[in-house]
Design an enzyme around this catalytic site. Structure first.
Site, PDB file in Angstrom:
ATOM      1  N   ARG A 165      -0.646   8.812   9.711  1.00 28.43           N
ATOM      2  CA  ARG A 165      -0.582   7.351   9.857  1.00 28.43           C
ATOM      3  C   ARG A 165      -0.296   6.664   8.529  1.00 28.43           C
ATOM      4  O   ARG A 165      -0.895   6.975   7.503  1.00 28.43           O
ATOM      5  CB  ARG A 165      -1.911   6.835  10.405  1.00 28.43           C
ATOM      6  N   ARG A 205      -1.072   9.413   1.901  1.00 27.03           N
ATOM      7  CA  ARG A 205      -2.448   9.886   1.705  1.00 27.03           C
ATOM      8  C   ARG A 205      -2.585  11.400   1.671  1.00 27.03           C
ATOM      9  O   ARG A 205      -3.411  11.936   0.944  1.00 27.03           O
ATOM     10  CB  ARG A 205      -3.314   9.372   2.843  1.00 27.03           C
ATOM     11  N   GLU A 226       0.843  -1.199   0.000  1.00 23.33           N
ATOM     12  CA  GLU A 226       0.000   0.000   0.000  1.00 23.33           C
ATOM     13  C   GLU A 226       0.873   1.243   0.000  1.00 23.33           C
ATOM     14  O   GLU A 226       2.094   1.153   0.201  1.00 23.33           O
ATOM     15  CB  GLU A 226      -0.936  -0.013   1.213  1.00 23.33           C
ATOM     16  N   HIS A 276      -8.594  10.434   3.583  1.00 24.42           N
ATOM     17  CA  HIS A 276      -8.298   9.359   2.621  1.00 24.42           C
ATOM     18  C   HIS A 276      -8.609   9.883   1.232  1.00 24.42           C
ATOM     19  O   HIS A 276      -9.649  10.504   1.017  1.00 24.42           O
ATOM     20  CB  HIS A 276      -9.163   8.136   2.939  1.00 24.42           C
ATOM     21  N   HIS A 293     -10.868  10.454   7.385  1.00 27.63           N
ATOM     22  CA  HIS A 293     -10.745   8.994   7.499  1.00 27.63           C
ATOM     23  C   HIS A 293     -10.260   8.536   8.864  1.00 27.63           C
ATOM     24  O   HIS A 293     -10.763   7.566   9.419  1.00 27.63           O
ATOM     25  CB  HIS A 293      -9.763   8.534   6.425  1.00 27.63           C
TER      26      HIS A 293
HETATM   27  P1  FAD Z   1     -13.602   1.015  16.245  1.00 31.12           P
HETATM   28  O1  FAD Z   1     -13.363  -0.183  15.430  1.00 31.12           O
HETATM   29  O2  FAD Z   1     -14.104   2.217  15.571  1.00 31.12           O
HETATM   30  O3  FAD Z   1     -14.623   0.621  17.387  1.00 31.12           O
HETATM   31  C1  FAD Z   1     -15.132   1.591  18.254  1.00 31.12           C
HETATM   32  C2  FAD Z   1     -16.238   0.967  19.061  1.00 31.12           C
HETATM   33  O4  FAD Z   1     -16.617   1.843  20.106  1.00 31.12           O
HETATM   34  C3  FAD Z   1     -17.503   0.693  18.272  1.00 31.12           C
HETATM   35  O5  FAD Z   1     -17.995  -0.555  18.672  1.00 31.12           O
HETATM   36  C4  FAD Z   1     -18.464   1.804  18.724  1.00 31.12           C
HETATM   37  O6  FAD Z   1     -19.813   1.486  18.598  1.00 31.12           O
HETATM   38  C5  FAD Z   1     -18.037   1.948  20.155  1.00 31.12           C
HETATM   39  N1  FAD Z   1     -18.351   3.220  20.785  1.00 31.12           N
HETATM   40  C6  FAD Z   1     -18.029   4.473  20.372  1.00 31.12           C
HETATM   41  N2  FAD Z   1     -18.472   5.386  21.259  1.00 31.12           N
HETATM   42  C7  FAD Z   1     -19.058   4.699  22.252  1.00 31.12           C
HETATM   43  C8  FAD Z   1     -19.700   5.073  23.459  1.00 31.12           C
HETATM   44  N3  FAD Z   1     -19.856   6.357  23.821  1.00 31.12           N
HETATM   45  N4  FAD Z   1     -20.196   4.112  24.256  1.00 31.12           N
HETATM   46  C9  FAD Z   1     -20.094   2.792  23.907  1.00 31.12           C
HETATM   47  N5  FAD Z   1     -19.495   2.382  22.770  1.00 31.12           N
HETATM   48  C10 FAD Z   1     -18.994   3.324  21.964  1.00 31.12           C
HETATM   49  N6  FAD Z   1      -6.973   0.583   9.366  1.00 31.12           N
HETATM   50  C11 FAD Z   1      -6.053  -0.350   9.042  1.00 31.12           C
HETATM   51  O7  FAD Z   1      -5.091  -0.556   9.778  1.00 31.12           O
HETATM   52  N7  FAD Z   1      -6.200  -1.077   7.888  1.00 31.12           N
HETATM   53  C12 FAD Z   1      -7.231  -0.899   7.033  1.00 31.12           C
HETATM   54  O8  FAD Z   1      -7.341  -1.574   6.032  1.00 31.12           O
HETATM   55  C13 FAD Z   1      -8.194   0.096   7.345  1.00 31.12           C
HETATM   56  N8  FAD Z   1      -9.230   0.350   6.508  1.00 31.12           N
HETATM   57  C14 FAD Z   1     -10.199   1.233   6.901  1.00 31.12           C
HETATM   58  C15 FAD Z   1     -11.322   1.406   6.096  1.00 31.12           C
HETATM   59  C16 FAD Z   1     -12.351   2.238   6.505  1.00 31.12           C
HETATM   60  C17 FAD Z   1     -13.559   2.431   5.638  1.00 31.12           C
HETATM   61  C18 FAD Z   1     -12.253   2.927   7.740  1.00 31.12           C
HETATM   62  C19 FAD Z   1     -13.349   3.830   8.205  1.00 31.12           C
HETATM   63  C20 FAD Z   1     -11.117   2.774   8.536  1.00 31.12           C
HETATM   64  C21 FAD Z   1     -10.090   1.934   8.121  1.00 31.12           C
HETATM   65  N9  FAD Z   1      -8.969   1.737   8.905  1.00 31.12           N
HETATM   66  C22 FAD Z   1      -8.032   0.805   8.552  1.00 31.12           C
HETATM   67  C23 FAD Z   1      -8.869   2.351  10.225  1.00 31.12           C
HETATM   68  C24 FAD Z   1      -9.266   1.309  11.267  1.00 31.12           C
HETATM   69  O9  FAD Z   1     -10.335   0.543  10.763  1.00 31.12           O
HETATM   70  C25 FAD Z   1      -9.685   1.941  12.563  1.00 31.12           C
HETATM   71  O10 FAD Z   1      -8.787   2.935  12.948  1.00 31.12           O
HETATM   72  C26 FAD Z   1      -9.732   0.859  13.641  1.00 31.12           C
HETATM   73  O11 FAD Z   1     -10.583  -0.174  13.227  1.00 31.12           O
HETATM   74  C27 FAD Z   1     -10.206   1.449  14.944  1.00 31.12           C
HETATM   75  O12 FAD Z   1     -10.419   0.388  15.838  1.00 31.12           O
HETATM   76  P2  FAD Z   1     -10.912   0.720  17.294  1.00 31.12           P
HETATM   77  O13 FAD Z   1     -11.058  -0.572  17.993  1.00 31.12           O
HETATM   78  O14 FAD Z   1     -10.039   1.737  17.881  1.00 31.12           O
HETATM   79  O15 FAD Z   1     -12.322   1.437  17.091  1.00 31.12           O
HETATM   80  C1  SIN Z   2      -7.366   1.423   2.808  1.00 29.27           C
HETATM   81  O1  SIN Z   2      -7.574   0.231   2.657  1.00 29.27           O
HETATM   82  O2  SIN Z   2      -7.074   2.227   1.921  1.00 29.27           O
HETATM   83  C2  SIN Z   2      -7.451   1.950   4.181  1.00 29.27           C
HETATM   84  C3  SIN Z   2      -6.317   1.416   4.907  1.00 29.27           C
HETATM   85  C4  SIN Z   2      -6.102   2.189   6.148  1.00 29.27           C
HETATM   86  O3  SIN Z   2      -6.881   3.072   6.519  1.00 29.27           O
HETATM   87  O4  SIN Z   2      -5.075   1.911   6.770  1.00 29.27           O
END
Ligand code: FAD
Ligand code: SIN
Length: 519
Positions: free
Chosen positions: A366, A270, A113, A230, A331
């Site tokens: 990032r 990005r 990537e 993004h 993003h």
């Molecule tokens: P999240 O997975 O966002 O989970 C947060 C949780 O907290 C959710 O369950 C939500 O409902 C809960 N929550 C929020 N507020 C509250 C509250 N007040 N009370 C109770 N629950 C709450 N990163 C990569 O490394 N590789 C990738 O390929 C990649 N692709 C991506 C594609 C997209 C479309 C997006 C949007 C992001 C991508 N990212 C990627 C970034 C990555 O997905 C996120 O940064 C990561 O998943 C965040 O994980 P997390 O556990 O911190 O939070």
């Molecule tokens: C993507 O797949 O382009 C998103 C990956 C990331 O947010 O790290």
């Protein structure tokens, strides 16, 4: 509701669930999640998880790419140690049942990537997040020590008389009833804040709740100006957000204008690609740019990106034969609640992991696919550091809930904030716009705080209050930094200033004003 557990986890994304599964070996765990347990940013991750899995690759190389994207603000010791733990967390995920794409020899199929000098992204086709979320939810559900509370929203942290975090106030999303969960140790894993901006790849849950709650509890929050945009979200003004993974560019797709001319390096980081597309759109008056994957092998494209291929086809674009319309969108939040190398925040008893945290791993920008890696590693570390939970104390505050507030008014305020942030604190910023933004976010914050004072912990109002708090923190952080670095770009200070600004931006809810901390 009044519950007492050993560990309280807020959020059921990669960080929250990975922590909960491991914490269950040591005590009782409650996971609160404000929608369904499977809903999170994690679920929508496409590209994958960056990790050193190939003998030809090395921790030093991955660290170099991470620090190069991070533009001078990564904490080197954090970068190196997180990357060194990558293979171990991938192995744990596989053990928990995650099925990643493999090549014909059975080895993990690694993708390349933007910003990576080699192929090192572990993936499950172009639906990595869906597979990781599936495996983690299934593993957590199988553990008797883990209670998964869907539709339960954390409203505020509970601090005891010593200022230690001892749980959280919770609102039941269905009934509106307020309750408390007391815990020996509390993990914030509430994810990011993409919803602060009008255009975002993030689902509605990404409201910045964790940063706002920690801020109100007096925690240090850092680097919030570094919002990553993004470059390639599918352009569909009336449809839902849908990301086009940057792995498609790694696969060979070019970024082109309406006439098919490539105008930027598709494998640049990005921030560079997003700015190039935003400028192209502004200068040409076009509503979008395009990705051209027609030069790639069609069969390979279909098998490598089945989800994207199908999604676009259903919207009338065959990506093997046609250019795909794309726009940049907010993003990822590189900043967040400051933690040490074990996920401990500045509030005793409160830990943070995943996108809500600022551990020093990402610096000012990032690197692709480094987020899931960070969330996994810090979930593991936080548990190791917490030790045995200690006793519980009485809360120093209570919550109240009054009459319901007019929903139309809340929606209007929400949209106002999101438009303002996109216009003035978006991909390209300037001094005058940031000043306007700060004046307005300050005023909007006062207005919303007055509503909260009057109506209390009404679900929609709680969310708006968090959103505007985070918007204000982002705007003030961006205004403070008089240079351009990583994903913060100010046209009035277009250069990176290593002499005066090689520092993190730190704010506290109690102190208010930004202060710099030299690395
Ligand atoms: P999240 O997975 O966002 O989970 C947060 C949780 O907290 C959710 O369950 C939500 O409902 C809960 N929550 C929020 N507020 C509250 C509250 N007040 N009370 C109770 N629950 C709450 N990163 C990569 O490394 N590789 C990738 O390929 C990649 N692709 C991506 C594609 C997209 C479309 C997006 C949007 C992001 C991508 N990212 C990627 C970034 C990555 O997905 C996120 O940064 C990561 O998943 C965040 O994980 P997390 O556990 O911190 O939070
Ligand atoms: C993507 O797949 O382009 C998103 C990956 C990331 O947010 O790290």
């Amino acid at each position: 509701m009044r519950i007492e557990v050993d560990y309280l986890v807020m959020g059921s994304g990669v960080a929250g669930l990975f922590f909960a599964i491991q914490a269950a070996e040591h005590g009782r765990v409650a996971v609160v999640t404000k929608r369904d347990r499977s809903e999170s940013n994690t679920r929508y991750a496409q590209g994958g998880i960056a990790a050193v899995m190939d003998q030809a690759d090395s921790v030093a190389q991955h660290a170099r790419d991470t620090e190069s994207a991070g533009a001078g603000l990564c904490r080197t010791s954090v970068v190196e140690s997180v990357i060194a733990e990558g293979p171990a967390v991938i192995a744990q995920l596989v053990e928990l049942g995650a099925r990643f794409t493999r090549d014909t020899s059975g080895a993990l199929s690694l993708a390349r990537e933007g910003g990576h000098d080699t192929a090192r992204v572990v993936r499950a086709d172009d639906m990595t997040g869906r597979e990781v979320a599936r495996a983690l939810v299934a593993a957590a559900e199988a553990l008797p020590n883990v209670s998964l509370l869907d539709e339960h929203m954390a409203v505020d942290l509970i601090l005891d008389e010593r200022g230690h975090c001892c749980g959280a106030f919770i609102a039941n999303g269905k009934t509106g009833a307020l309750g408390t969960i007391y815990a020996g140790a509390t993990l914030l894993a509430t994810g990011g804040c993409g919803q602060v901006f009008q255009h975002t790849t993030n689902p509605p849950i990404a409201n910045g709740d964790g940063v706002a709650m920690a801020w109100r509890a007096g925690a240090e929050v850092g680097n919030m100006e570094f919002v990553q945009f993004h470059p390639t979200m599918f352009h569909d003004p009336d449809g839902p957000a849908f990301l086009i993974t940057e792995a498609l560019r790694g696969h060979g797709a070019e970024v082109v204008d309406g006439r098919g001319y490539a105008f930027t390096d598709p494998l640049a980081t990005r921030d560079i690609v997003s700015r190039a597309i935003a400028r192209h759109m502004r200068d040409s008056g076009q509503a979008c740019a395009y990705l051209d994957a027609t030069g790639c092998d069609a069969a390979e494209t279909k098998s490598r990106f089945p989800n994207i291929y199908q999604y676009c086809l259903e919207r009338g674009v065959d990506i093997t034969q046609q250019h795909l319309p794309v726009v940049p969108a907010a993003h990822y939040s590189c900043g967040g609640v400051c933690t040490d190398e074990f996920g401990q925040t500045s509030v005793p008893g409160l830990y943070a992991a995943g996108e809500v945290a600022m551990s020093g791993f990402h610096g000012a920008n990032r690197l692709a696919s480094n987020s899931l890696l960070e969330g996994l590693v810090f979930a593991r570390r936080a548990l190791l550091h917490m030790g045995r939970p200690d006793g519980r104390q009485k809360p120093s505050t209570v919550l109240h809930r009054g009459a319901s507030v007019d929903s139309t008014r809340l929606t209007a305020l929400r949209e106002k904030v999101r438009r303002l942030m996109w216009a003035e604190v978006g991909i390209e910023r300037n001094d005058a716009g940031l000043k306007r933004a700060c004046v307005q976010t300050g005023a909007l914050r006062e207005e919303v705080e007055a509503l909260y004072e009057r109506y209390g912990a009404d679900g929609e109002l709680v969310q708006l209050r968090n959103l505007i708090t985070v918007a204000d923190i982002i705007a003030r952080s961006a205004r403070w930094r008089l240079e351009s670095r990583g994903c913060h770009y100010n046209t009035d200070h277009a250069e990176c200033d290593q002499v005066h600004w090689r520092c993190e931006t730190l704010l506290t809810g109690s102190g208010g004003l930004a202060k710099g901390c030299r690395l």
